[in-house]
Design a protein around this motif. Structure first.
Motif, PDB file in Angstrom:
ATOM      1  N   ALA A 163      -3.408   2.094   5.582  1.00  0.00           N
ATOM      2  CA  ALA A 163      -4.748   1.563   5.335  1.00  0.00           C
ATOM      3  C   ALA A 163      -4.754   0.535   4.208  1.00  0.00           C
ATOM      4  O   ALA A 163      -5.818   0.177   3.702  1.00  0.00           O
ATOM      5  N   ARG A 164      -3.580   0.014   3.831  1.00  0.00           N
ATOM      6  CA  ARG A 164      -3.498  -0.966   2.745  1.00  0.00           C
ATOM      7  C   ARG A 164      -4.211  -2.269   3.108  1.00  0.00           C
ATOM      8  O   ARG A 164      -4.442  -2.548   4.292  1.00  0.00           O
ATOM      9  N   ALA A 165      -4.519  -3.040   2.102  1.00  0.00           N
ATOM     10  CA  ALA A 165      -5.181  -4.329   2.310  1.00  0.00           C
ATOM     11  C   ALA A 165      -4.235  -5.321   2.972  1.00  0.00           C
ATOM     12  O   ALA A 165      -3.010  -5.187   2.901  1.00  0.00           O
ATOM     13  N   LYS A 170      -8.990  -1.940   9.880  1.00  0.00           N
ATOM     14  CA  LYS A 170      -9.134  -0.907   8.852  1.00  0.00           C
ATOM     15  C   LYS A 170      -7.773  -0.306   8.509  1.00  0.00           C
ATOM     16  O   LYS A 170      -7.291  -0.437   7.393  1.00  0.00           O
ATOM     17  N   THR A 171      -7.162   0.389   9.470  1.00  0.00           N
ATOM     18  CA  THR A 171      -5.800   0.882   9.338  1.00  0.00           C
ATOM     19  C   THR A 171      -4.953   0.160  10.368  1.00  0.00           C
ATOM     20  O   THR A 171      -5.336   0.045  11.526  1.00  0.00           O
ATOM     21  N   ASP A 172      -3.788  -0.331   9.962  1.00  0.00           N
ATOM     22  CA  ASP A 172      -2.927  -1.128  10.829  1.00  0.00           C
ATOM     23  C   ASP A 172      -1.549  -0.498  10.972  1.00  0.00           C
ATOM     24  O   ASP A 172      -1.157   0.367  10.177  1.00  0.00           O
ATOM     25  N   ILE A 173      -0.793  -1.005  11.954  1.00  0.00           N
ATOM     26  CA  ILE A 173       0.622  -0.686  12.063  1.00  0.00           C
ATOM     27  C   ILE A 173       1.403  -1.706  11.243  1.00  0.00           C
ATOM     28  O   ILE A 173       1.221  -2.916  11.383  1.00  0.00           O
ATOM     29  N   TRP A 174       2.266  -1.193  10.363  1.00  0.00           N
ATOM     30  CA  TRP A 174       3.130  -2.011   9.520  1.00  0.00           C
ATOM     31  C   TRP A 174       4.586  -1.660   9.820  1.00  0.00           C
ATOM     32  O   TRP A 174       4.862  -0.687  10.526  1.00  0.00           O
ATOM     33  N   ARG A 175       5.508  -2.418   9.280  1.00  0.00           N
ATOM     34  CA  ARG A 175       6.912  -2.092   9.435  1.00  0.00           C
ATOM     35  C   ARG A 175       7.683  -2.472   8.184  1.00  0.00           C
ATOM     36  O   ARG A 175       7.298  -3.401   7.449  1.00  0.00           O
ATOM     37  N   ALA A 176       8.784  -1.726   7.936  1.00  0.00           N
ATOM     38  CA  ALA A 176       9.576  -1.917   6.722  1.00  0.00           C
ATOM     39  C   ALA A 176      11.054  -1.877   7.078  1.00  0.00           C
ATOM     40  O   ALA A 176      11.475  -1.181   7.998  1.00  0.00           O
ATOM     41  N   ARG A 177      11.842  -2.627   6.319  1.00  0.00           N
ATOM     42  CA  ARG A 177      13.300  -2.648   6.496  1.00  0.00           C
ATOM     43  C   ARG A 177      13.963  -2.743   5.121  1.00  0.00           C
ATOM     44  O   ARG A 177      13.540  -3.535   4.279  1.00  0.00           O
ATOM     45  N   GLU A 178      15.010  -1.932   4.937  1.00  0.00           N
ATOM     46  CA  GLU A 178      15.735  -1.918   3.671  1.00  0.00           C
ATOM     47  C   GLU A 178      17.004  -2.752   3.781  1.00  0.00           C
ATOM     48  O   GLU A 178      17.801  -2.571   4.710  1.00  0.00           O
ATOM     49  N   ARG A 179      17.175  -3.673   2.838  1.00  0.00           N
ATOM     50  CA  ARG A 179      18.372  -4.509   2.797  1.00  0.00           C
ATOM     51  C   ARG A 179      18.874  -4.587   1.367  1.00  0.00           C
ATOM     52  O   ARG A 179      18.155  -5.058   0.480  1.00  0.00           O
ATOM     53  N   ASP A 180      20.095  -4.127   1.157  1.00  0.00           N
ATOM     54  CA  ASP A 180      20.727  -4.185  -0.173  1.00  0.00           C
ATOM     55  C   ASP A 180      19.840  -3.557  -1.246  1.00  0.00           C
ATOM     56  O   ASP A 180      19.712  -4.071  -2.359  1.00  0.00           O
ATOM     57  N   GLY A 181      19.194  -2.435  -0.869  1.00  0.00           N
ATOM     58  CA  GLY A 181      18.384  -1.709  -1.829  1.00  0.00           C
ATOM     59  C   GLY A 181      16.982  -2.244  -2.033  1.00  0.00           C
ATOM     60  O   GLY A 181      16.215  -1.693  -2.826  1.00  0.00           O
ATOM     61  N   PRO A 195      -9.384  -4.883  15.228  1.00  0.00           N
ATOM     62  CA  PRO A 195     -10.305  -4.793  14.095  1.00  0.00           C
ATOM     63  C   PRO A 195     -10.604  -3.365  13.646  1.00  0.00           C
ATOM     64  O   PRO A 195     -11.187  -3.165  12.590  1.00  0.00           O
ATOM     65  N   GLY A 196     -10.183  -2.363  14.444  1.00  0.00           N
ATOM     66  CA  GLY A 196     -10.456  -0.974  14.097  1.00  0.00           C
ATOM     67  C   GLY A 196      -9.283  -0.310  13.403  1.00  0.00           C
ATOM     68  O   GLY A 196      -8.671  -0.870  12.498  1.00  0.00           O
ATOM     69  N   ASP A 197      -8.940   0.904  13.865  1.00  0.00           N
ATOM     70  CA  ASP A 197      -7.878   1.695  13.258  1.00  0.00           C
ATOM     71  C   ASP A 197      -6.717   1.870  14.224  1.00  0.00           C
ATOM     72  O   ASP A 197      -6.916   2.223  15.391  1.00  0.00           O
ATOM     73  N   GLU A 198      -5.515   1.656  13.742  1.00  0.00           N
ATOM     74  CA  GLU A 198      -4.282   1.988  14.452  1.00  0.00           C
ATOM     75  C   GLU A 198      -3.432   2.829  13.506  1.00  0.00           C
ATOM     76  O   GLU A 198      -3.146   2.391  12.394  1.00  0.00           O
ATOM     77  N   TYR A 199      -3.051   4.024  13.952  1.00  0.00           N
ATOM     78  CA  TYR A 199      -2.413   4.971  13.038  1.00  0.00           C
ATOM     79  C   TYR A 199      -0.942   5.243  13.339  1.00  0.00           C
ATOM     80  O   TYR A 199      -0.118   5.272  12.440  1.00  0.00           O
TER      81      TYR A 199
END
Length: 289
Positions: A163-165, A170-181, A195-199
């Motif tokens: 739910a970050r800005a 409102k709530t979105d799908i995000w993604r993260a990847r770790e590279r070299d720490g 425009p609504g919520d995706e959890y």
């Protein structure tokens, strides 16, 4: 027999009928020892020993706790908390395919502070089979907002809801990847988010599509090369009453186990969606001879 119970049965029957017309099928899955008057959801099968992990909460879907049940000669054992259970609410367990790592969300105390927002955690299992100490993923993966349903995809990205800005709604799908720490975090894009919520983003085992829980509906997002096609709302066989949550794929990707509020006396229960050809999953307990 109460009117609410009759209505719940009628709703399930109607769902099965519509699924048959669509060439797919949805079945209730209520194993003894697991199914209860409480709300069961967010299943995960340990790829190493077959233990069944899930979330149990109140009938109103409050007070989430992760529990574990083991398959024995007489069926599923009485569910117990894992050895690393924390002091907050905890949910959304998910194993990496090799069974070495478990992701989950928690409000457990961190550095002496009892957190109010849900963060993403992971815990490693040693060669002796014992779980270590859970570690909270750092910022920018976690934020001061709620994080949901961390799932590692075949493309190497960790997908999750937040739910970050800075999102599309409102709530979105995000993604993260770790590279070299260092962690790179980005919004998953308009193919996933409205425009609504995706959890809850659930990548298929082969990486060709993703099941996404949005506002009162499940969606399919198909992969095309390195990109994603805009989401498609799934038909009624899985979107019965807008309360479907916590899905998990079978290892083959042909079957989905998810939870639904039946709106009846048993509250949240598990259902099996046969996406492709029938397969013997979830596994029978005790195993068929």
């Amino acid at each position: 027999m109460s009117r609410s119970f009759v209505a719940a049965i009628a709703s399930v029957v109607a769902t099965f009928a519509s699924a048959a017309l669509a060439g797919e099928r949805v079945d209730a899955w209520t194993p003894a020892g697991v199914s209860s008057p409480q709300f069961e959801s967010h299943a995960a099968f340990d790829p190493r020993d077959g233990d069944f992990w899930f979330v149990r909460s109140s009938p109103k879907f409050e007070g989430w706790r992760i529990l574990v049940s083991r398959c024995g000669a007489t069926g599923w054992s009485t569910p117990q908390p894992p050895a690393f259970a924390g002091d907050g609410v905890e949910a959304d367990p998910w194993f990496t395919p090799d069974g070495r790592t478990l992701y989950f969300i928690s409000t457990r105390t961190t550095d002496g502070i009892r957190r109010k927002d849900l963060d993403i955690w992971r815990v490693q299992r040693g060669a002796d089979g014992r779980w270590g100490t859970p570690q909270r993923l750092p910022e920018p993966v976690n934020s001061s907002a709620q994080e949901w349903f961390p799932r590692l995809a075949a493309d190497g990205w960790l997908y999750f809801g937040s739910a970050r800005a800075g999102g599309h709604g409102k709530t979105d799908i995000w993604r993260a990847r770790e590279r070299d720490g260092t962690w790179l975090v980005e919004n998953a894009g308009a193919a996933f988010n409205g425009p609504g919520d995706e959890y809850e983003p659930l990548p298929s085992p082969d990486g060709t599509w993703m099941l996404v829980e949005g506002e009162d509906s499940y969606y399919r997002v198909r992969r095309d090369g390195d990109g994603w096609h805009p989401r498609e709302k799934l038909p009624v066989e899985i979107n019965s009453n807008g309360s479907e949550i916590g899905a998990v794929f079978s290892p083959s990707g042909r079957t989905v186990l998810f939870a639904r509020d039946t709106k009846g006396p048993l509250s949240g229960e598990f259902f099996v969606w046969h996406v492709g050809a029938d397969e013997a999953w979830p596994p029978a307990c005790p195993a068929a001879k």
